[in-house]
Design an enzyme around this catalytic site. Sequence first.
Site, PDB file in Angstrom:
ATOM      1  CG  ASP A  96      92.249  12.120  36.562  1.00 41.79           C
ATOM      2  OD1 ASP A  96      91.681  12.486  35.609  1.00 41.79           O
ATOM      3  OD2 ASP A  96      91.631  11.503  37.332  1.00 41.79           O
TER       4      ASP A  96
ATOM      5  CB  SER B  51     113.258  23.427  15.265  1.00 38.80           C
ATOM      6  OG  SER B  51     112.218  22.860  14.888  1.00 38.80           O
TER       7      SER B  51
ATOM      8  CB  CYS C  53      84.152  16.658  38.098  1.00 37.45           C
ATOM      9  SG  CYS C  53      84.280  16.174  39.616  1.00 37.45           S
TER      10      CYS C  53
ATOM     11  CE1 TYR D   5      75.075   5.448  48.446  1.00 38.98           C
ATOM     12  CE2 TYR D   5      72.805   3.997  48.261  1.00 38.98           C
ATOM     13  CZ  TYR D   5      74.391   4.469  47.983  1.00 38.98           C
ATOM     14  OH  TYR D   5      75.062   3.521  47.264  1.00 38.98           O
TER      15      TYR D   5
ATOM     16  CB  THR E 128      83.769  16.298  43.493  1.00 38.72           C
ATOM     17  OG1 THR E 128      83.141  15.167  42.727  1.00 38.72           O
ATOM     18  CG2 THR E 128      83.997  16.046  44.583  1.00 38.72           C
TER      19      THR E 128
ATOM     20  CG  ASP F 246      88.595   6.103  38.524  1.00 36.31           C
ATOM     21  OD1 ASP F 246      89.338   6.995  39.213  1.00 36.31           O
ATOM     22  OD2 ASP F 246      87.523   6.240  38.003  1.00 36.31           O
TER      23      ASP F 246
END
Length: 362
Positions: A219, A26, A186, A285, A188, A129
């Site tokens: 992540d 199980s 994201c 920038y 990027t 981070d």
Amino acid sequence: MPRIETEVRLDFKDVLIRPKRSTLKSRSQVDVQREFRFLNSKRTWSGVPVIAANMDTVGTFEMAVELAKLEFITCVHKHYTPQDWATFAAKHPDVLPTVAVSGGSSAADVEKITAILKSHPDIRFICLDVANGYSEVFVQAVRNVRSAFPEHTIIAGNVVTGEMVEELLLSGADIIKVGIGPGSVCTTRKQTGVGYPQLSAVLECADAAHGLNGHVISDGGCTCPGDVAKAFGAGADFVMLGGMLAGHDESGGDKIEINGKLLKKFYGMSSSEAMKKHNGGVAEYRASEGKSVTVPYRGPVSGTCKEILGGVRSTCTYVGASKLKEISKRTTFIRVSQQLNEVFGRAPNEQEEQVSKKQKTG
């Protein structure tokens, strides 16, 4: 001179896990708890190795309270003030050991982290981070924070290759966040052309980290419980979730009604929306590297968490792993050209279905 690496790197969508003989009767027999002793802090931790991402609409205090009941970790987003933390700590002191205080590499962020940790010594985790964990400035920030907080467990990232995992571990980090560009909000990879397929990144980074007795977090890139299981199978010690935990009562922000459907806002922390909210706009920038979306309102997060853990337990029974700890040893990935039969479209999210039914009957 530019060079091309010809070995194909893989993502979660490129593979399935091959089933293996199992003695488990199980899913209830599967133990999803882990216990770790961290490399530099020397602390031990036990719990369920799933982490809420340090995003405005995920890593909230409300999320931390609910996830603590399930023994998850919450990386609380960095935009709460020290006074916000004081109010939270007074109401929920028992939750503090399950949260990480988050920040970047700037002097202001480190100063804020320091103030919060000095006021609330029961917080055990620090999450450093930044979008680009390859910066020497970031490595030095990790060294400085380790020097200031020798007994706290430091999460640092993001990176996607083994040599940088080793660099950060040797600089004082305990857990390395792995992932550049796989997140659902994201952009990027689109904006910069930089990234690394998440499954291969986890495989390579976990191998490097475990060689030094360090740990890694996968992540980004998880869209369903099966992806979470694949991340664990690839050697991730923890899996961090953003989009899968968005849209809930605890996710922050107000509900929006469009055409009779309840929605909630979810955005990347490098999106123009986040930068306008916290920095007054996108600097001249730089470009936005995230997007803002609306996701279906899903009700309480506890239901989604149970669905995720149910899927992971089921994976363990398919490969004969009685403990989550064993899943990477029992996993064999097979490359595939197709994963799903979608002749009738995407399978509904059970949590969304339940909320939708309540809306109609209510």
